[in-house]
Design an enzyme around this catalytic site. Structure first.
Site, PDB file in Angstrom:
ATOM      1  N   ASP A  82       0.757  -1.216  -0.047  1.00 40.17           N
ATOM      2  CA  ASP A  82       0.144   0.035  -0.176  1.00 40.17           C
ATOM      3  C   ASP A  82       0.976   1.123  -0.018  1.00 40.17           C
ATOM      4  O   ASP A  82       2.209   1.043  -0.027  1.00 40.17           O
ATOM      5  CB  ASP A  82      -1.159   0.047   1.203  1.00 40.17           C
ATOM      6  CG  ASP A  82      -2.331   0.669   0.669  1.00 40.17           C
ATOM      7  OD1 ASP A  82      -2.430   1.782   0.481  1.00 40.17           O
ATOM      8  OD2 ASP A  82      -3.552  -0.183   0.857  1.00 40.17           O
TER       9      ASP A  82
ATOM     10  N   GLU B 194      -9.772   2.685  -5.233  1.00 35.12           N
ATOM     11  CA  GLU B 194      -9.311   4.141  -4.969  1.00 35.12           C
ATOM     12  C   GLU B 194      -8.299   4.557  -5.866  1.00 35.12           C
ATOM     13  O   GLU B 194      -7.376   5.343  -5.320  1.00 35.12           O
ATOM     14  CB  GLU B 194      -9.150   4.286  -3.712  1.00 35.12           C
ATOM     15  CG  GLU B 194     -10.468   3.867  -2.494  1.00 35.12           C
ATOM     16  CD  GLU B 194      -9.822   3.912  -1.214  1.00 35.12           C
ATOM     17  OE1 GLU B 194     -11.029   4.234  -0.454  1.00 35.12           O
ATOM     18  OE2 GLU B 194      -8.867   3.701  -1.064  1.00 35.12           O
TER      19      GLU B 194
ATOM     20  N   PHE C  83     -14.442  -4.220   9.772  1.00 31.30           N
ATOM     21  CA  PHE C  83     -14.373  -4.446  11.103  1.00 31.30           C
ATOM     22  C   PHE C  83     -13.369  -3.162  11.822  1.00 31.30           C
ATOM     23  O   PHE C  83     -13.280  -3.503  13.039  1.00 31.30           O
ATOM     24  CB  PHE C  83     -14.232  -5.845  11.446  1.00 31.30           C
ATOM     25  CG  PHE C  83     -15.013  -6.737  11.239  1.00 31.30           C
ATOM     26  CD1 PHE C  83     -16.526  -6.245  10.733  1.00 31.30           C
ATOM     27  CD2 PHE C  83     -15.157  -8.180  11.495  1.00 31.30           C
ATOM     28  CE1 PHE C  83     -17.810  -7.112  10.648  1.00 31.30           C
ATOM     29  CE2 PHE C  83     -16.132  -9.082  11.426  1.00 31.30           C
ATOM     30  CZ  PHE C  83     -17.392  -8.479  10.810  1.00 31.30           C
TER      31      PHE C  83
ATOM     32  N   HIS D   9      -2.638   2.875  -4.752  1.00 33.41           N
ATOM     33  CA  HIS D   9      -2.263   2.424  -3.660  1.00 33.41           C
ATOM     34  C   HIS D   9      -0.693   2.184  -3.664  1.00 33.41           C
ATOM     35  O   HIS D   9      -0.149   1.034  -3.085  1.00 33.41           O
ATOM     36  CB  HIS D   9      -3.092   1.454  -2.941  1.00 33.41           C
ATOM     37  CG  HIS D   9      -4.438   1.880  -2.119  1.00 33.41           C
ATOM     38  ND1 HIS D   9      -4.468   2.670  -1.093  1.00 33.41           N
ATOM     39  CD2 HIS D   9      -5.611   1.870  -2.878  1.00 33.41           C
ATOM     40  CE1 HIS D   9      -5.614   2.998  -0.911  1.00 33.41           C
ATOM     41  NE2 HIS D   9      -6.118   2.376  -1.842  1.00 33.41           N
TER      42      HIS D   9
END
Length: 765
Positions: free
Chosen positions: A201, A335, A427, A272
């Site tokens: 990333d 993204e 989560f 990323h």
């Protein structure tokens, strides 16, 4: 309680399998996930330390040993492995037997009689899951030194979905090999079978690539923002580093395989990519070097589309394929902000060379190149749902994260789908509104919401629904400096994912799931899992009611058990009063409360003291945000080691609100404020952040009656905080101020790369 009410409560609390049994047969069976079919019979089998475990097939023997290890941890009893036979004595047999060609390799049957237990399956995978069910049956009751009494029964079981997964982000924060193994162990005990491992990333490249060693030497390190990246003794930068060697990766893959878990690696393209571009600037779409990012959010760095870049990516994928034998490789695709591509003359020229008309098609070209390379090496590409924005190779699968709409469209177009929507299965979103929640995204995904997610959209035809491979919960670790926070995020919501992935839809029942959960929490404790306590702790909230009195309300997020309380300073017991309605109490008073299930404490008691002074003070967790632009629960940047302060802040509109603040007789408002780095990349959303204009050199703390209401007070801000990172500001209120106000606190000016945040507010008489 009336008889009709009692019977209704009994029906709500018992799982379906127990309801079908005779009334006097057994207590509810605490199995998670609930099996597909279960029939209770008469009698019980006593599992003792000397009970032999029998297995003729070496593959079954391996499962028997795994079962023995689980029981040893869960009951401190170690049944002995006895090879191929044990005569007529009571025994547990693990058996691999031929089954029909259409049977799932994960299916099993379990027969329990007073004299023998037989776990059988056609494949070691199914046999292992049968052993997990038997282990749960052996650990339903407390570990009090007595033999485990397992009810006689028959189970035929098979999973609903073939992909039952978790995703862990190791790029933002790094976990050790042992911690990864702990998570894999827990996945196996929940019958989860896919570990999606996010390894690259903007903030770090965590996977050793032998052809490109600088990827981990450079891209595997960043300098954390603010004080967290500076050694206070020397003033020198302290890099945050970590990567997995190829030998470590192979060990993790082997370990997962022994537990019938497939590891799906993710190498993110074309976005990323900042850690990779920082290592090799020639891969990027803009000129000049860039550091590995120490900020969170959506970044703009993209790989360029040169042939040299594709050669690099194919080299990386070739080594990935060698390390990960599973069928799927995740290629990201999410993204990918196209600003750099749009601004780059070379990228635009490259698009013309490739014959693509726009940037979305260029991303489609990336996806096709990688998918074709993987297909040529007997692998299958899967990516986030943005890969649907252009034509997608027929064999590529889609992971739907921005809701279920992408997955629905993909299934209609004939692509296989894994459902992982941000709305229910992210989560890193917090579980409760408790002030004890760790840093994260305060948009809540409570246990019920995670449990109630249905992976198959009603809009799909039966043929299209076959493309839904299953579901997956994701944890992004921006705010998880420790593995304990990772466990807090996953557990117990992992149990909800397990049940949705395994149990037939018609047999799912949230009330029954809750009734089975306390035994699962006991298992977590036996294995040292730092599960989230906040859903089970009692919240204590007070509302002033006239001179010297207060109304105290008690609640528990999951609503499990009976809340009992005391007001005399003693710890609650099973004989303490049960809570039914708000308590009318006189000040001062200390309230302690805890939930009991079947006479046992569910979680540690909580306590809160109320007096006149405490009613005039609030921590930031008890303040509202003036808007809900992008509210986060943020951690301070220091100290370098140890515990750090946590702040609630809306980074789009940093403004804190004490509704109906009692200002009658109040002369001043004291605000303790901290300052932390503003470390967010927001791409196209950056312009949504609001700033109030400053009037002095460093801005002001403004107090208003309402977020856009009358100015009550303004005090200048210092150039920086005190040595401890905080500053205390005293704002006198004008004469004639209102007796009650919606007290709004805001810091003026654009102070980036730092931001002021409220820590505590006190009203001073």
């Amino acid at each position: 309680m009336k008889l009709a009410q009692f019977l209704l409560l009994l029906l709500v609390l018992l799982p379906a399998a127990a309801i079908a049994a005779p009334a006097d047969a057994h207590a509810p069976l605490s199995l998670i996930p609930e099996p597909a079919t279960l029939t209770l019979r008469d009698g019980t089998f006593e599992l003792r330390a000397d009970t032999p475990l029998v297995a003729a097939d070496p593959r079954a023997a391996q499962v028997a040993r795994q079962f023995a290890g689980y029981v040893r941890r869960g009951r401190h009893v170690a049944p002995r492995f006895d090879g191929a036979g044990a005569g007529d004595a009571p025994a547990v047999e693990f058996r691999i037997s031929p089954v029909g060609a259409d049977a799932s390799p994960e299916a099993y049957s379990l027969d329990v009689s007073p004299q023998r237990i037989v776990v059988s399956a056609g494949d070691p995978r199914g046999l292992f899951y049968g052993a997990v069910t038997l282990w749960q049956l052996a650990t339903t009751s407390p570990d009090d030194g007595t033999p485990a009494r397992i009810p006689a029964l028959h189970i035929d079981d098979t999973p609903r979905f073939g992909w039952r997964g978790l995703m862990l982000d190791s790029a933002r924060h790094f976990q050790s090999v042992d911690e990864i193994k702990q998570l894999l162990d827990a996945m196996a005990r929940h019958k989860l079978n896919t570990f999606h491992w996010h390894l690259t990333d903007d903030q770090g490249w965590r996977l050793q690539i032998r052809k490109y060693p600088e990827l981990t030497q450079v891209g595997g390190c960043r300098i954390p923002a603010g004080d967290g990246g500076i050694d206070p003794r020397t003033g020198k930068p302290v890099p945050y580093c970590g990567f997995y060697t190829q030998d470590q990766v192979r060990e993790i893959v082997r370990y997962a395989g022994e537990r019938h878990i497939t590891v799906v690696p993710e190498i993110d393209i074309p976005g990323h990519a900042q850690a990779a571009v920082s290592t090799y600037p020639r891969l990027g779409s803009v000129e000049g070097p860039t550091p590995v990012s120490n900020e969170w959010g959506v970044h703009k760095y993209l790989f360029n589309a040169e042939e040299g870049t594709f050669a690099f990516l194919e080299d990386v994928m070739a080594e990935v394929i060698e390390m990960f034998p599973g069928r799927y490789v995740h290629i990201g695709g999410d993204e990918a902000v196209k600003d750099q591509w749009k601004a780059s003359p070379r990228v635009q020229a490259r698009m013309r060379e490739l014959g693509v008309e726009n940037e979305a098609q260029l991303q489609g070209y990336f996806v096709k190149r990688m998918a074709d390379f993987l297909a040529a090496h007997d692998r299958r590409a899967i990516g986030w749902d943005e890969i649907l924005e252009d034509d997608l190779p027929a064999d590529a699968a889609v992971m739907s994260w921005r809701g279920i709409e992408g997955g629905t469209e993909a299934a209609r177009r004939g692509h296989d789908v894994v459902m992982a929507p941000v709305s229910h299965l992210y989560f890193d979103y917090l579980q409760t509104g408790s002030p004890d929640e760790p840093p994260g995204r305060p948009l809540l995904i409570p246990l019920r919401k995670a449990y109630e997610f249905e992976p198959v959209p009603d809009a799909l035809t039966p043929e299209q629904a076959h493309h839904i491979l299953g579901l997956q919960a994701n944890v992004w670790t921006e705010h998880m400096r420790s593995f304990e926070r990772v466990e807090h995020a996953f557990f117990p919501r992992i149990a909800a994912v397990a049940e949705t992935g395994w149990t037939p839809r018609a047999r799912k029942d949230y009330a029954g799931f809750l009734a089975r959960l306390p035994a699962q929490l006991d298992r977590y404790r036996h294995f040292g899992i730092a599960y989230a306590r906040t859903p089970f702790e009692v919240r204590i909230e007070g509302t002033p009611r006239g001179e010297g009195a207060i109304d105290v309300a008690l609640s528990q997020p999951v609503g499990l058990g009976t809340i009992r309380y005391t007001v005399d300073g003693s710890a609650p017991t099973a004989a303490s009063p049960a809570y039914g309605a708000p308590l009318e109490l006189q000040l001062p008073v200390e309230v302690q409360a805890v939930a009991f299930v079947d006479g046992r404490v569910l979680e540690a008691p909580t306590s809160r003291r109320f007096d006149a002074a405490s009613l005039l003070q609030r921590e930031d967790e008890a303040l509202a945000m003036c808007s809900q632009g992008l509210m986060l629960r943020l951690e301070d940047d220091g100290p370098l080691e140890g515990r750090r302060a946590i702040f609630n802040a809306d980074i789009f509109n940093p403004c804190w609100l004490w509704a109906d603040a009692p200002l009658d007789g109040i002369a001043a408002v004291e605000v303790r404020a901290g300052r932390i780095p503003y470390y967010f990349q927001l791409a196209g959303d950056e312009g949504h952040r609001k700033f109030r204009p400053p009037h002095g050199a460093h801005g002001e703390l403004e107090l208003r009656d309402g977020c856009d209401g009358e100015l009550l007070a303004s005090v200048p801000l210092p150039a920086g905080p005190d040595a401890d990172g905080f500053v205390t500001l005293l704002a006198p209120l004008p004469a004639g101020h209102p007796a009650t106000a919606d007290l709004c606190m805001v810091f003026t000016g654009d102070t980036r790369p730092t931001m002021w945040v409220v820590d505590r507010v006190a009203l001073r008489p």
